[in-house]
Design a protein around this motif. Structure first.
Motif, PDB file in Angstrom:
ATOM      1  N   HIS A  97       1.035  -1.137   0.018  1.00 62.08           N
ATOM      2  CA  HIS A  97       0.015   0.162   0.035  1.00 62.08           C
ATOM      3  C   HIS A  97       1.001   1.178  -0.132  1.00 62.08           C
ATOM      4  O   HIS A  97       1.771   1.274   0.768  1.00 62.08           O
ATOM      5  CB  HIS A  97      -1.114  -0.143   1.224  1.00 62.08           C
ATOM      6  CG  HIS A  97      -2.174  -0.942   1.113  1.00 62.08           C
ATOM      7  ND1 HIS A  97      -3.323  -0.491   0.946  1.00 62.08           N
ATOM      8  CD2 HIS A  97      -2.306  -2.236   1.149  1.00 62.08           C
ATOM      9  CE1 HIS A  97      -4.140  -1.183   0.858  1.00 62.08           C
ATOM     10  NE2 HIS A  97      -3.675  -2.306   0.829  1.00 62.08           N
ATOM     11  N   LEU A  98       0.430   2.103  -0.718  1.00 63.99           N
ATOM     12  CA  LEU A  98       1.116   3.252  -0.773  1.00 63.99           C
ATOM     13  C   LEU A  98       1.134   4.223   0.612  1.00 63.99           C
ATOM     14  O   LEU A  98       2.017   5.020   0.743  1.00 63.99           O
ATOM     15  CB  LEU A  98       0.718   4.340  -1.919  1.00 63.99           C
ATOM     16  CG  LEU A  98       0.871   4.084  -3.436  1.00 63.99           C
ATOM     17  CD1 LEU A  98       0.322   4.977  -4.444  1.00 63.99           C
ATOM     18  CD2 LEU A  98       2.646   4.283  -3.231  1.00 63.99           C
ATOM     19  N   THR A  99       0.159   3.852   1.435  1.00 65.38           N
ATOM     20  CA  THR A  99      -0.029   4.601   2.369  1.00 65.38           C
ATOM     21  C   THR A  99       1.248   4.109   3.588  1.00 65.38           C
ATOM     22  O   THR A  99       1.546   4.964   4.240  1.00 65.38           O
ATOM     23  CB  THR A  99      -1.343   3.892   3.232  1.00 65.38           C
ATOM     24  OG1 THR A  99      -2.350   4.193   2.529  1.00 65.38           O
ATOM     25  CG2 THR A  99      -1.487   4.668   4.559  1.00 65.38           C
ATOM     26  N   LEU A 106       8.462   9.695   2.398  1.00 65.68           N
ATOM     27  CA  LEU A 106       8.260  11.201   2.297  1.00 65.68           C
ATOM     28  C   LEU A 106       8.933  11.860   3.429  1.00 65.68           C
ATOM     29  O   LEU A 106       9.730  13.064   3.403  1.00 65.68           O
ATOM     30  CB  LEU A 106       6.699  11.284   2.340  1.00 65.68           C
ATOM     31  CG  LEU A 106       6.436  12.929   2.132  1.00 65.68           C
ATOM     32  CD1 LEU A 106       6.922  13.221   0.873  1.00 65.68           C
ATOM     33  CD2 LEU A 106       4.882  13.051   2.026  1.00 65.68           C
ATOM     34  N   PRO A 107       8.792  11.360   4.684  1.00 68.36           N
ATOM     35  CA  PRO A 107       9.397  12.023   5.854  1.00 68.36           C
ATOM     36  C   PRO A 107      10.942  11.913   5.763  1.00 68.36           C
ATOM     37  O   PRO A 107      11.697  12.856   6.119  1.00 68.36           O
ATOM     38  CB  PRO A 107       9.172  11.275   6.938  1.00 68.36           C
ATOM     39  CG  PRO A 107       7.740  10.462   6.741  1.00 68.36           C
ATOM     40  CD  PRO A 107       8.105  10.331   5.135  1.00 68.36           C
ATOM     41  N   LEU A 108      11.609  10.715   5.252  1.00 65.40           N
ATOM     42  CA  LEU A 108      12.942  10.703   4.912  1.00 65.40           C
ATOM     43  C   LEU A 108      13.514  11.880   3.973  1.00 65.40           C
ATOM     44  O   LEU A 108      14.414  12.692   4.262  1.00 65.40           O
ATOM     45  CB  LEU A 108      13.458   9.375   4.748  1.00 65.40           C
ATOM     46  CG  LEU A 108      13.382   8.327   5.595  1.00 65.40           C
ATOM     47  CD1 LEU A 108      13.606   6.963   4.894  1.00 65.40           C
ATOM     48  CD2 LEU A 108      14.412   8.406   6.671  1.00 65.40           C
ATOM     49  N   TRP A 109      12.648  11.878   2.864  1.00 66.90           N
ATOM     50  CA  TRP A 109      13.099  12.778   1.855  1.00 66.90           C
ATOM     51  C   TRP A 109      12.998  14.181   2.260  1.00 66.90           C
ATOM     52  O   TRP A 109      14.004  15.045   1.989  1.00 66.90           O
ATOM     53  CB  TRP A 109      12.286  12.681   0.722  1.00 66.90           C
ATOM     54  CG  TRP A 109      12.319  13.489  -0.517  1.00 66.90           C
ATOM     55  CD1 TRP A 109      13.386  13.538  -1.657  1.00 66.90           C
ATOM     56  CD2 TRP A 109      11.683  14.730  -0.886  1.00 66.90           C
ATOM     57  NE1 TRP A 109      13.426  14.577  -2.542  1.00 66.90           N
ATOM     58  CE2 TRP A 109      12.236  15.392  -2.082  1.00 66.90           C
ATOM     59  CE3 TRP A 109      10.543  15.398  -0.365  1.00 66.90           C
ATOM     60  CZ2 TRP A 109      11.767  16.409  -2.486  1.00 66.90           C
ATOM     61  CZ3 TRP A 109       9.986  16.359  -0.678  1.00 66.90           C
ATOM     62  CH2 TRP A 109      10.527  17.063  -2.129  1.00 66.90           C
ATOM     63  N   LEU A 110      11.915  14.577   3.163  1.00 70.33           N
ATOM     64  CA  LEU A 110      11.647  15.757   3.632  1.00 70.33           C
ATOM     65  C   LEU A 110      12.839  16.236   4.625  1.00 70.33           C
ATOM     66  O   LEU A 110      13.425  17.324   4.457  1.00 70.33           O
ATOM     67  CB  LEU A 110      10.374  16.086   4.182  1.00 70.33           C
ATOM     68  CG  LEU A 110       9.198  16.217   3.290  1.00 70.33           C
ATOM     69  CD1 LEU A 110       7.870  16.212   4.135  1.00 70.33           C
ATOM     70  CD2 LEU A 110       9.226  17.558   2.511  1.00 70.33           C
ATOM     71  N   PRO A 153      10.446  10.819  -3.578  1.00 68.50           N
ATOM     72  CA  PRO A 153       9.745   9.991  -2.701  1.00 68.50           C
ATOM     73  C   PRO A 153       8.659   9.156  -3.444  1.00 68.50           C
ATOM     74  O   PRO A 153       8.295   8.130  -2.954  1.00 68.50           O
ATOM     75  CB  PRO A 153       9.207  11.179  -1.735  1.00 68.50           C
ATOM     76  CG  PRO A 153       9.194  12.311  -2.444  1.00 68.50           C
ATOM     77  CD  PRO A 153      10.475  12.392  -3.483  1.00 68.50           C
ATOM     78  N   GLY A 154       8.176   9.678  -4.431  1.00 72.26           N
ATOM     79  CA  GLY A 154       6.994   9.020  -5.091  1.00 72.26           C
ATOM     80  C   GLY A 154       7.471   7.601  -5.951  1.00 72.26           C
ATOM     81  O   GLY A 154       6.943   6.692  -5.719  1.00 72.26           O
ATOM     82  N   ARG A 159       7.893   1.963  -6.321  1.00 75.94           N
ATOM     83  CA  ARG A 159       8.677   0.883  -6.658  1.00 75.94           C
ATOM     84  C   ARG A 159       8.462  -0.427  -5.962  1.00 75.94           C
ATOM     85  O   ARG A 159       8.269  -1.378  -6.031  1.00 75.94           O
ATOM     86  CB  ARG A 159      10.358   1.129  -6.762  1.00 75.94           C
ATOM     87  CG  ARG A 159      11.147   0.326  -7.024  1.00 75.94           C
ATOM     88  CD  ARG A 159      12.489   0.566  -7.027  1.00 75.94           C
ATOM     89  NE  ARG A 159      13.106   1.677  -8.019  1.00 75.94           N
ATOM     90  CZ  ARG A 159      13.188   2.853  -7.466  1.00 75.94           C
ATOM     91  NH1 ARG A 159      13.037   3.238  -6.386  1.00 75.94           N
ATOM     92  NH2 ARG A 159      13.546   3.729  -8.517  1.00 75.94           N
ATOM     93  N   LEU A 160       8.460   0.090  -4.595  1.00 76.37           N
ATOM     94  CA  LEU A 160       8.011  -0.873  -3.509  1.00 76.37           C
ATOM     95  C   LEU A 160       7.054  -1.689  -3.519  1.00 76.37           C
ATOM     96  O   LEU A 160       6.691  -2.796  -3.428  1.00 76.37           O
ATOM     97  CB  LEU A 160       8.686  -0.159  -2.002  1.00 76.37           C
ATOM     98  CG  LEU A 160       8.229  -1.341  -0.893  1.00 76.37           C
ATOM     99  CD1 LEU A 160       9.371  -2.657  -1.025  1.00 76.37           C
ATOM    100  CD2 LEU A 160       8.724  -0.560   0.435  1.00 76.37           C
ATOM    101  N   ALA A 161       5.911  -0.818  -3.637  1.00 75.31           N
ATOM    102  CA  ALA A 161       4.486  -1.205  -3.510  1.00 75.31           C
ATOM    103  C   ALA A 161       4.152  -1.848  -4.987  1.00 75.31           C
ATOM    104  O   ALA A 161       3.395  -2.998  -4.744  1.00 75.31           O
ATOM    105  CB  ALA A 161       3.332   0.050  -3.391  1.00 75.31           C
ATOM    106  N   ALA A 162       4.539  -1.422  -6.041  1.00 78.38           N
ATOM    107  CA  ALA A 162       4.301  -2.090  -7.348  1.00 78.38           C
ATOM    108  C   ALA A 162       4.911  -3.408  -7.316  1.00 78.38           C
ATOM    109  O   ALA A 162       4.312  -4.458  -7.840  1.00 78.38           O
ATOM    110  CB  ALA A 162       4.888  -1.294  -8.637  1.00 78.38           C
ATOM    111  N   ASN A 163       6.079  -3.449  -6.778  1.00 76.49           N
ATOM    112  CA  ASN A 163       6.732  -4.962  -7.021  1.00 76.49           C
ATOM    113  C   ASN A 163       6.021  -5.949  -5.886  1.00 76.49           C
ATOM    114  O   ASN A 163       6.125  -7.229  -6.193  1.00 76.49           O
ATOM    115  CB  ASN A 163       8.210  -5.048  -6.424  1.00 76.49           C
ATOM    116  CG  ASN A 163       9.328  -4.436  -7.536  1.00 76.49           C
ATOM    117  OD1 ASN A 163       9.629  -5.282  -8.089  1.00 76.49           O
ATOM    118  ND2 ASN A 163       9.542  -3.009  -7.703  1.00 76.49           N
ATOM    119  N   MET A 164       5.480  -5.436  -4.885  1.00 76.76           N
ATOM    120  CA  MET A 164       4.804  -6.334  -3.888  1.00 76.76           C
ATOM    121  C   MET A 164       3.409  -6.774  -4.641  1.00 76.76           C
ATOM    122  O   MET A 164       3.194  -8.010  -4.505  1.00 76.76           O
ATOM    123  CB  MET A 164       4.781  -5.717  -2.591  1.00 76.76           C
ATOM    124  CG  MET A 164       5.910  -5.594  -1.805  1.00 76.76           C
ATOM    125  SD  MET A 164       6.667  -7.058  -1.440  1.00 76.76           S
ATOM    126  CE  MET A 164       8.093  -7.251  -2.381  1.00 76.76           C
TER     127      MET A 164
END
Length: 223
Positions: A97-99, A106-110, A153-154, A159-164
């Motif tokens: 899930h993108l959630t 996002l927090p890491l990139w910010l 971040p997107g 990448r992670l969600a789509a592979n799963m």
């Protein structure tokens, strides 16, 4: 189609609490107490890849970042455990899930962007224009580099969600079609499913490694 994507639906709830998301906390049960015990085979099994990751992250960060690599190793461990636990029956795959994935990226990139633009402003400006760029192309390169920086971040999350999602969907499709095949084809289907399960186990580890390494590369640009 609804039944196909039902494996990604966190619908189980009790008193408006999404119980399927509790699967994310299963990894906490797997953290052993070897941090306070003497070395054994189980602790050495975990410490060996952690030492390898620690050395690699130190090289990528190119500075003496004491403690920074521990955060990245914990990120890798969290994603890997969630990906791997999602391969078990009736366990919700939170990293599909993108959630979940966007909440990590996002927090890491910010934090990297805020630190870089506040502490190393000149260095961040130099990253917008690659070395050797002609003066005529500099405005276009600034736009391209800015856009590529914003979508980071997107891309990490997708990448992670789509592979799963892709791996689980293929296994679900094969599992649904195997209900209507003959007994002679069942053995072939079982071999294919076992090969896919092995591939998904490898993808679960690789995607956690890719997420952590890309995060490290983004952090190294801020230094």
């Amino acid at each position: 189609m609804t039944n196909l994507f039902s494996i990604f639906e966190p619908s189980t709830s009790l008193m408006n609490i999404q119980l399927n998301w509790i699967a994310t906390l299963i990894g906490l049960l797997l953290i052993p107490t070897y941090f306070w015990l003497m070395n054994n085979r189980h602790s050495m099994m975990w410490k060996t890849p952690f030492n390898i990751l620690n050395n690699e992250f130190n090289i990528l960060l190119s500075k003496n970042n004491k403690g920074t690599t521990l955060t990245l190793i914990a990120l890798f461990m969290m994603i890997m455990i969630n990906n791997t636990m999602g391969l078990f029956p009736y366990i919700f795959t939170s990293t599909s899930h993108l959630t979940m994935t966007l909440s990590l990226a996002l927090p890491l990139w910010l934090s990297f962007m805020l630190f870089g633009w506040l502490k190393n402003t000149e260095s961040m400006f130099t990253h917008l224009v690659p070395t050797g760029t002609p003066g005529l192309l500099m405005p276009f390169m600034v736009c391209i580099e800015t856009i590529s920086n914003i979508i980071r971040p997107g891309t990490l999350a997708v990448r992670l969600a789509a592979n799963m999602i892709a791996g689980h969907l293929i296994m679900t499709l094969l599992g649904n079609t195997s209900m209507n095949i003959s007994i002679s084809m069942m053995s072939i289907m079982l071999i294919i499913q076992m090969m896919l399960l092995s591939l998904e186990a490898a993808v679960a580890i690789i995607q956690g490694y890719v997420f952590a390494v890309l995060t490290t590369l983004y952090a190294s640009e801020v230094n």
